[in-house]
Scaffold this motif. Sequence first.
Motif, PDB file in Angstrom:
ATOM      1  N   GLY A  35       0.795  -1.221   0.000  1.00 29.75           N
ATOM      2  CA  GLY A  35       0.000   0.000   0.000  1.00 29.75           C
ATOM      3  C   GLY A  35       0.827   1.270   0.000  1.00 29.75           C
ATOM      4  N   ASP A  36       0.155   2.381  -0.250  1.00 29.52           N
ATOM      5  CA  ASP A  36       0.794   3.687  -0.316  1.00 29.52           C
ATOM      6  C   ASP A  36       1.144   4.161   1.093  1.00 29.52           C
ATOM      7  OD1 ASP A  36       1.614   6.275  -0.745  1.00 29.52           O
ATOM      8  OD2 ASP A  36      -0.323   7.002  -1.489  1.00 29.52           O
ATOM      9  N   PRO A  37       2.423   4.304   1.416  1.00 24.67           N
ATOM     10  CA  PRO A  37       2.791   4.752   2.760  1.00 24.67           C
ATOM     11  C   PRO A  37       2.225   6.120   3.111  1.00 24.67           C
ATOM     12  CG  PRO A  37       4.696   3.863   1.618  1.00 24.67           C
ATOM     13  CD  PRO A  37       3.601   4.000   0.595  1.00 24.67           C
ATOM     14  N   ALA A  38       2.092   6.993   2.115  1.00 20.94           N
ATOM     15  CA  ALA A  38       1.593   8.333   2.378  1.00 20.94           C
ATOM     16  C   ALA A  38       0.142   8.325   2.848  1.00 20.94           C
ATOM     17  CB  ALA A  38       1.734   9.206   1.138  1.00 20.94           C
ATOM     18  N   ALA A  39      -0.601   7.272   2.518  1.00 20.29           N
ATOM     19  CA  ALA A  39      -2.007   7.171   2.891  1.00 20.29           C
ATOM     20  C   ALA A  39      -2.216   6.279   4.108  1.00 20.29           C
ATOM     21  CB  ALA A  39      -2.824   6.637   1.720  1.00 20.29           C
ATOM     22  N   ALA A  40      -1.127   5.802   4.709  1.00 20.89           N
ATOM     23  CA  ALA A  40      -1.214   4.846   5.812  1.00 20.89           C
ATOM     24  C   ALA A  40      -0.937   5.524   7.150  1.00 20.89           C
ATOM     25  CB  ALA A  40      -0.229   3.707   5.593  1.00 20.89           C
ATOM     26  N   ASP A  41      -1.440   4.899   8.212  1.00 20.29           N
ATOM     27  CA  ASP A  41      -1.190   5.395   9.567  1.00 20.29           C
ATOM     28  C   ASP A  41       0.197   4.995  10.059  1.00 20.29           C
ATOM     29  OD1 ASP A  41      -3.904   6.549  10.275  1.00 20.29           O
ATOM     30  OD2 ASP A  41      -4.463   4.494   9.718  1.00 20.29           O
ATOM     31  N   LEU A  42       0.680   3.872   9.548  1.00 25.44           N
ATOM     32  CA  LEU A  42       2.036   3.440   9.848  1.00 25.44           C
ATOM     33  C   LEU A  42       2.509   2.526   8.726  1.00 25.44           C
ATOM     34  CD1 LEU A  42       1.900   0.763  12.724  1.00 25.44           C
ATOM     35  CD2 LEU A  42      -0.147   1.790  11.756  1.00 25.44           C
ATOM     36  N   VAL A  43       3.827   2.308   8.667  1.00 26.59           N
ATOM     37  CA  VAL A  43       4.393   1.534   7.575  1.00 26.59           C
ATOM     38  C   VAL A  43       5.402   0.540   8.139  1.00 26.59           C
ATOM     39  CG1 VAL A  43       6.249   3.209   7.117  1.00 26.59           C
ATOM     40  CG2 VAL A  43       5.499   1.658   5.300  1.00 26.59           C
ATOM     41  N   VAL A  44       5.425  -0.639   7.534  1.00 22.65           N
ATOM     42  CA  VAL A  44       6.430  -1.657   7.839  1.00 22.65           C
ATOM     43  C   VAL A  44       7.143  -1.964   6.528  1.00 22.65           C
ATOM     44  CG1 VAL A  44       6.832  -4.025   8.600  1.00 22.65           C
ATOM     45  CG2 VAL A  44       5.107  -2.625   9.740  1.00 22.65           C
ATOM     46  N   THR A  45       8.462  -1.850   6.526  1.00 21.02           N
ATOM     47  CA  THR A  45       9.211  -1.934   5.280  1.00 21.02           C
ATOM     48  C   THR A  45      10.444  -2.811   5.409  1.00 21.02           C
ATOM     49  OG1 THR A  45      10.362  -0.635   3.577  1.00 21.02           O
ATOM     50  CG2 THR A  45      10.545   0.145   5.836  1.00 21.02           C
ATOM     51  N   GLY A  46      10.853  -3.372   4.290  1.00 19.33           N
ATOM     52  CA  GLY A  46      12.129  -4.063   4.212  1.00 19.33           C
ATOM     53  C   GLY A  46      13.213  -3.100   3.769  1.00 19.33           C
ATOM     54  N   PRO A  47      14.444  -3.571   3.626  1.00 21.76           N
ATOM     55  CA  PRO A  47      15.564  -2.686   3.295  1.00 21.76           C
ATOM     56  C   PRO A  47      15.488  -2.079   1.900  1.00 21.76           C
ATOM     57  CG  PRO A  47      16.255  -4.986   3.285  1.00 21.76           C
ATOM     58  CD  PRO A  47      14.883  -4.964   3.860  1.00 21.76           C
ATOM     59  N   ASP A  48      14.746  -2.716   0.991  1.00 21.67           N
ATOM     60  CA  ASP A  48      14.706  -2.238  -0.391  1.00 21.67           C
ATOM     61  C   ASP A  48      13.684  -1.133  -0.631  1.00 21.67           C
ATOM     62  OD1 ASP A  48      16.656  -4.124  -0.982  1.00 21.67           O
ATOM     63  OD2 ASP A  48      15.198  -5.624  -1.650  1.00 21.67           O
ATOM     64  N   THR A  49      12.820  -0.876   0.345  1.00 20.75           N
ATOM     65  CA  THR A  49      11.752   0.110   0.145  1.00 20.75           C
ATOM     66  C   THR A  49      11.775   1.200   1.217  1.00 20.75           C
ATOM     67  OG1 THR A  49      10.290  -1.514   1.235  1.00 20.75           O
ATOM     68  CG2 THR A  49      10.160  -1.357  -1.161  1.00 20.75           C
ATOM     69  N   LEU A  50      12.931   1.425   1.796  1.00 23.75           N
ATOM     70  CA  LEU A  50      13.045   2.431   2.855  1.00 23.75           C
ATOM     71  C   LEU A  50      12.674   3.827   2.371  1.00 23.75           C
ATOM     72  CD1 LEU A  50      16.373   1.256   4.539  1.00 23.75           C
ATOM     73  CD2 LEU A  50      14.113   1.259   5.611  1.00 23.75           C
ATOM     74  N   GLU A  51      13.135   4.192   1.194  1.00 31.67           N
ATOM     75  CA  GLU A  51      12.864   5.550   0.699  1.00 31.67           C
ATOM     76  C   GLU A  51      11.381   5.757   0.468  1.00 31.67           C
ATOM     77  OE1 GLU A  51      14.906   8.146   0.708  1.00 31.67           O
ATOM     78  OE2 GLU A  51      16.223   6.707   1.710  1.00 31.67           O
ATOM     79  N   ALA A  52      10.723   4.790  -0.131  1.00 34.09           N
ATOM     80  CA  ALA A  52       9.277   4.899  -0.351  1.00 34.09           C
ATOM     81  C   ALA A  52       8.539   4.992   0.976  1.00 34.09           C
ATOM     82  CB  ALA A  52       8.771   3.705  -1.152  1.00 34.09           C
TER      83      ALA A  52
END
Length: 250
Positions: free
Chosen positions: A94-111
């Motif tokens: 999902g879109d991190p900008a539209a989320a209340d929180l985000v869980v990410t791996g090392p390849d998507t840190l910038e997003a």
Amino acid sequence: MNATDRTPADLLRSALAADPARPLVTFYDDATGERVELSVATFANWVAKTANLLQGELSAEPGDRLALLLPAHWQTAVWLLACSSVGVVADVGGDPAAADLVVTGPDTLEAARACSGERIALALRPLGGRFPQTPAGFTDYAVEVPGQGDRFAPYAVVDPEEPALVVAGAEYTGAEVVERARSGAPSLGLTGPGSRILSGLAYDTWEGLSAGLYAPLSTGASVVLCRHLERLGEEGLAKRVESERVTAVR
């Protein structure tokens, strides 16, 4: 599993009561050589700790939306069940900008930095290892989760008719996830306890999530979840199917 189970978290509780020692998720990463096998009890312990982190430290509430930017991985499966335990909507990819929180791996840190809420990063290293240095602006999951409680109790009862999962643009309630997983299990070759499916599918579609987690969980079966399976080759795949006593392949 029990007919009264209405959410994925219910399915896990039933699996734990039925046979806590049996394997549930066996994970391979064919890019690193990693193999991890989690029994129902071990998997449930990770889920409880993660749900406690989510509800307690991160202050997540039922109905909050979590952008889940992780590949098909055993820790992703843990997060999906932790979200179900708390009542948080897991928005896969999902879109991190539209989320209340985000869980990410090392390849998507910038997003993931687009999220204005809590940001949690997973290194996805063997044995759940931490980052050598925590990425700026993120909480390192591997640092925070070990100290969480081994038992989880939600602050509010999770409503199975509320949204629980978003994947590939489709939204499902907890009850719908359970029903779809159960009804689709036979077509995946899962007939009940003793069935063991090997899945190399990504987690970005319902098919991948069902084969790689929900259908085995709903039927008392188990999954051999493989990342970078294409590196294995036909002979290697045949050997894995034999060694892992796989009964179905996706």
